[in-house]
Motif scaffolding. Structure first.
Motif, PDB file in Angstrom:
ATOM      1  N   GLU A 109       0.851  -1.101   0.010  1.00 28.59           N
ATOM      2  CA  GLU A 109       0.020   0.138  -0.036  1.00 28.59           C
ATOM      3  C   GLU A 109       1.068   1.158   0.076  1.00 28.59           C
ATOM      4  O   GLU A 109       0.521   2.369  -0.829  1.00 28.59           O
ATOM      5  N   GLU A 110       2.137   1.243   0.895  1.00 32.29           N
ATOM      6  CA  GLU A 110       2.732   2.371   0.892  1.00 32.29           C
ATOM      7  C   GLU A 110       3.623   2.594  -0.469  1.00 32.29           C
ATOM      8  O   GLU A 110       3.417   3.877  -0.926  1.00 32.29           O
ATOM      9  N   ALA A 111       4.118   1.636  -1.099  1.00 30.08           N
ATOM     10  CA  ALA A 111       4.822   1.630  -2.329  1.00 30.08           C
ATOM     11  C   ALA A 111       3.585   2.479  -3.416  1.00 30.08           C
ATOM     12  O   ALA A 111       3.912   3.265  -4.164  1.00 30.08           O
ATOM     13  N   ALA A 112       2.640   1.664  -3.362  1.00 28.33           N
ATOM     14  CA  ALA A 112       1.716   2.168  -4.455  1.00 28.33           C
ATOM     15  C   ALA A 112       1.183   3.850  -4.043  1.00 28.33           C
ATOM     16  O   ALA A 112       0.759   4.469  -5.102  1.00 28.33           O
ATOM     17  N   ARG A 113       0.955   3.925  -3.031  1.00 30.86           N
ATOM     18  CA  ARG A 113       0.555   5.184  -2.686  1.00 30.86           C
ATOM     19  C   ARG A 113       1.454   6.356  -2.896  1.00 30.86           C
ATOM     20  O   ARG A 113       1.438   7.599  -3.480  1.00 30.86           O
ATOM     21  N   THR A 114       2.955   6.082  -2.641  1.00 33.18           N
ATOM     22  CA  THR A 114       3.809   6.942  -2.806  1.00 33.18           C
ATOM     23  C   THR A 114       4.018   7.102  -4.531  1.00 33.18           C
ATOM     24  O   THR A 114       4.190   8.237  -5.095  1.00 33.18           O
ATOM     25  N   ALA A 115       4.039   5.943  -5.226  1.00 28.77           N
ATOM     26  CA  ALA A 115       3.952   5.916  -6.625  1.00 28.77           C
ATOM     27  C   ALA A 115       3.006   6.743  -7.228  1.00 28.77           C
ATOM     28  O   ALA A 115       2.944   7.622  -8.399  1.00 28.77           O
ATOM     29  N   GLY A 116       1.622   6.676  -6.609  1.00 32.82           N
ATOM     30  CA  GLY A 116       0.449   7.506  -7.079  1.00 32.82           C
ATOM     31  C   GLY A 116       0.587   9.034  -6.961  1.00 32.82           C
ATOM     32  O   GLY A 116       0.027   9.896  -7.682  1.00 32.82           O
ATOM     33  N   SER A 117       1.650   9.478  -6.178  1.00 35.26           N
ATOM     34  CA  SER A 117       1.805  10.784  -5.944  1.00 35.26           C
ATOM     35  C   SER A 117       2.944  11.447  -6.585  1.00 35.26           C
ATOM     36  O   SER A 117       3.438  12.457  -6.650  1.00 35.26           O
ATOM     37  N   THR A 118       3.712  10.690  -7.274  1.00 29.80           N
ATOM     38  CA  THR A 118       4.993  10.614  -7.997  1.00 29.80           C
ATOM     39  C   THR A 118       5.183  10.381  -9.381  1.00 29.80           C
ATOM     40  O   THR A 118       5.914  10.900 -10.026  1.00 29.80           O
ATOM     41  N   LEU A 119       4.327   9.449  -9.989  1.00 24.67           N
ATOM     42  CA  LEU A 119       4.339   9.247 -11.149  1.00 24.67           C
ATOM     43  C   LEU A 119       3.020   9.386 -12.037  1.00 24.67           C
ATOM     44  O   LEU A 119       1.884   9.100 -11.236  1.00 24.67           O
ATOM     45  N   PRO A 120       3.061   9.705 -13.043  1.00 22.83           N
ATOM     46  CA  PRO A 120       1.972   9.661 -14.122  1.00 22.83           C
ATOM     47  C   PRO A 120       1.179   8.709 -14.083  1.00 22.83           C
ATOM     48  O   PRO A 120       1.852   7.589 -14.047  1.00 22.83           O
ATOM     49  N   PRO A 121      -0.170   8.498 -13.989  1.00 21.74           N
ATOM     50  CA  PRO A 121      -1.024   7.319 -14.269  1.00 21.74           C
ATOM     51  C   PRO A 121      -0.446   6.418 -15.252  1.00 21.74           C
ATOM     52  O   PRO A 121      -0.591   5.261 -15.140  1.00 21.74           O
ATOM     53  N   VAL A 122      -0.078   6.968 -16.416  1.00 22.90           N
ATOM     54  CA  VAL A 122       0.377   5.785 -17.407  1.00 22.90           C
ATOM     55  C   VAL A 122       1.474   4.729 -16.918  1.00 22.90           C
ATOM     56  O   VAL A 122       1.489   3.858 -17.446  1.00 22.90           O
ATOM     57  N   TRP A 123       2.233   5.309 -16.108  1.00 24.04           N
ATOM     58  CA  TRP A 123       3.225   4.432 -15.695  1.00 24.04           C
ATOM     59  C   TRP A 123       2.902   3.432 -14.916  1.00 24.04           C
ATOM     60  O   TRP A 123       3.177   2.067 -14.934  1.00 24.04           O
ATOM     61  N   LYS A 124       1.817   3.823 -13.886  1.00 22.60           N
ATOM     62  CA  LYS A 124       0.992   2.672 -13.085  1.00 22.60           C
ATOM     63  C   LYS A 124       0.329   1.821 -14.230  1.00 22.60           C
ATOM     64  O   LYS A 124       0.461   0.520 -13.947  1.00 22.60           O
TER      65      LYS A 124
ATOM     66  N   GLY B  37       2.470  -0.752 -15.405  1.00 20.17           N
ATOM     67  CA  GLY B  37       3.228  -1.705 -14.052  1.00 20.17           C
ATOM     68  C   GLY B  37       1.931  -2.714 -13.550  1.00 20.17           C
ATOM     69  O   GLY B  37       2.199  -3.397 -12.701  1.00 20.17           O
ATOM     70  N   THR B  38       0.785  -2.501 -14.243  1.00 23.99           N
ATOM     71  CA  THR B  38      -0.422  -3.305 -13.866  1.00 23.99           C
ATOM     72  C   THR B  38      -0.807  -4.456 -14.860  1.00 23.99           C
ATOM     73  O   THR B  38      -0.852  -4.114 -16.050  1.00 23.99           O
ATOM     74  N   VAL B  39      -0.990  -5.498 -14.108  1.00 24.67           N
ATOM     75  CA  VAL B  39      -1.568  -6.599 -14.917  1.00 24.67           C
ATOM     76  C   VAL B  39      -2.727  -7.241 -14.362  1.00 24.67           C
ATOM     77  O   VAL B  39      -2.941  -7.531 -13.102  1.00 24.67           O
ATOM     78  N   ASP B  40      -3.921  -7.170 -15.259  1.00 25.88           N
ATOM     79  CA  ASP B  40      -5.082  -7.892 -14.734  1.00 25.88           C
ATOM     80  C   ASP B  40      -5.458  -7.223 -13.551  1.00 25.88           C
ATOM     81  O   ASP B  40      -6.184  -7.775 -12.498  1.00 25.88           O
ATOM     82  N   GLY B  41      -5.313  -5.778 -13.499  1.00 27.99           N
ATOM     83  CA  GLY B  41      -5.973  -4.999 -12.236  1.00 27.99           C
ATOM     84  C   GLY B  41      -5.228  -4.938 -10.915  1.00 27.99           C
ATOM     85  O   GLY B  41      -5.531  -4.309 -10.163  1.00 27.99           O
ATOM     86  N   THR B  42      -4.011  -5.587 -11.114  1.00 24.24           N
ATOM     87  CA  THR B  42      -2.993  -5.671  -9.931  1.00 24.24           C
ATOM     88  C   THR B  42      -2.016  -4.972 -10.257  1.00 24.24           C
ATOM     89  O   THR B  42      -1.195  -5.168 -11.352  1.00 24.24           O
ATOM     90  N   TYR B  43      -1.503  -3.999  -9.250  1.00 23.02           N
ATOM     91  CA  TYR B  43      -0.081  -3.217  -9.491  1.00 23.02           C
ATOM     92  C   TYR B  43       1.000  -4.083  -9.090  1.00 23.02           C
ATOM     93  O   TYR B  43       1.250  -4.245  -7.716  1.00 23.02           O
TER      94      TYR B  43
END
Length: 443
Positions: A122-137, A140-146
């Motif tokens: 949760e922490e890694a995903a939360r930090t990435a959500g505030s530092t990376l544009p959504p396209v990079w998520k 990194g996501t496969v079948d709905g899982t980051y």
């Protein structure tokens, strides 16, 4: 030369070679010394990645910063270019690394579907959500899982040139693709052919196609083609091949013509522009061209090795094609919890700024201080990458199954090499690309 992580294009390695690398890898990597105390004191995190030379040296500085912060010891294990074979053999042998830096979206998807990966905390995903544009998520996501945290990126939409060649020809940096070809012909008329084309390395030709296609057809069709939801026989593909063919068939534009280009690898293409006996005025490739020009030929990026953005094609938007390396945590690693803590560190700006200062690095992280980069040229490239936001598109061939988008002498690489030699039949080439893609994607 290993392609700077597409950022570099991987040549297909054999399973036996990768296994040999695996057996000797830990000795090559070497641990970083743990700090006294710290939340992870006494623990070890093993990290596998393709990086060698200066890339590996600079990534180890990031690991040292993690050690200083947490007390964990780290070991870097060189994977060789065939990450899939390497990781599979390590898992089978019961000696899997904790963290893997994956350079291709297709390989990340393969690992996730095989059940090898832990979802981001949760922490890694939360930090990435505030530092990376959504396209990079998304990548990194496969079948709905980051699963994959993108840490290192490449800017694959830069055209590098020798300023003295432009001055001699009396041309300025072009703002459109039509102007690019016009400038190229002016260069040729002044005595230096326009482009050094590394046709021996098929991955460079896929990059040419991808930039033209993204600008000309737009991001929606680019995504559809990357997922093979759009056939390669689509009119948009034929149009992009026709546009690329205008370059390939013009002897004023391709230094030495097609046959010379097909004998030219990527390092040699850079040498043809920035080496001691220049044979061309420009070379298209990623931001890493500047590093080669500097390290191998003593050029100073921004002074005697300059670049401009790949220009817009037919009134479309200027493309920003990227590549990158995603950090993932393996379920079978011995210390997945500490490995995930490393990803939480990599998600923030601090880790990226360590490597930015060392050079040879771009980050998609929007919180990284541009002042951390060591020179104005890299700083400018990083700004362009970050400014592109969600319009960035990951290298298409790196999203494809390796049989189509990543194998020397086969698939897209081979067919575009054939097209470089015989560019008069874009429709026929599109049909061949579709046949190969259908086999590789299983449809």
């Amino acid at each position: 030369m290993r392609r700077p992580s597409k950022t570099t294009r991987r040549t297909a390695a054999t399973a036996s070679a990768a296994l040999a690398l695996a057996l000797g890898a830990t000795a090559c990597g070497g641990p970083t010394a743990p700090a006294s105390g710290g939340e992870l004191s006494g623990q070890t995190v093993t990290v596998a990645g393709v990086w060698t030379g200066s890339e590996q040296k600079n990534f180890k500085k990031v690991l040292e910063a993690f050690t200083e912060k947490t007390g964990a010891k780290t070991v870097f294990v060189p994977s060789g270019d065939n990450v899939s074979t390497f990781v599979g053999s390590k898992i089978e042998g019961g000696n899997a690394p904790d963290v893997v830096m994956i350079p291709q979206v297709g390989v990340l998807q393969q690992f996730a579907k095989a059940g090898w990966l832990q979802p981001l905390s949760e922490e890694a995903a939360r930090t990435a959500g505030s530092t990376l544009p959504p396209v990079w998520k998304d990548y990194g996501t496969v079948d709905g899982t980051y699963y994959g945290l993108y840490f290192k990126a490449a800017h694959k939409s830069t055209v590098w040139y020798a300023p003295d060649a432009f001055a001699q020809a009396g041309v300025d940096e072009p703002k459109s693709y039509a102007d690019l070809l016009k400038a190229g012909r002016a260069l040729s008329d002044s005595g230096r052919p326009a482009f050094a084309v590394a046709g021996e390395d098929g991955w460079t030709l896929t990059d040419w196609f991808e930039n033209i296609y993204l600008s000309q057809a737009g991001p929606e069709k680019y995504d559809q083609l990357a997922q093979h939801k759009l056939p390669w026989t689509d009119a948009s593909v034929v149009k992009a091949l026709t546009t690329l063919g205008e370059l390939f068939k013009d002897k004023q534009l391709v230094a030495g013509g097609a046959e010379t280009a097909l004998r030219t690898d990527f390092p040699s293409s850079v040498e043809q522009v920035f080496g001691p006996a220049p044979k061309a005025g420009m070379v298209y490739e990623g931001d890493f061209v500047g590093g080669v020009a500097k390290d191998q030929f003593g050029k100073k990026p921004g002074q005697d090795a300059k670049f401009f953005p790949f220009p817009a094609v037919d009134g479309g938007k200027a493309p920003v094609v990227s590549g990158g390396d995603a950090a993932v945590v393996l379920k079978s690693g011995k210390n997945g919890k500490a490995g995930m803590r490393l990803l939480e560190f990599l998600a923030g700006p601090e880790a990226a700024e360590v490597w930015a200062g060392a050079g040879g690095f771009l980050s998609p992280n929007t919180k990284v201080d541009f002042g951390a980069y060591g020179d104005d040229t890299t700083r400018s490239t990083a700004r362009s990458l970050v400014a592109a936001g969600n319009s960035v598109r990951f290298d298409m061939s790196d999203q494809a199954p390796a049989a189509f988008g990543g194998t020397k002498g086969a698939g897209e690489w081979k067919l575009l090499q054939d097209f470089l030699r015989h560019p008069a039949d874009p429709q026929g080439t599109a049909a061949k690309l579709e046949a190969e893609a259908a086999k590789a994607y299983g449809n």
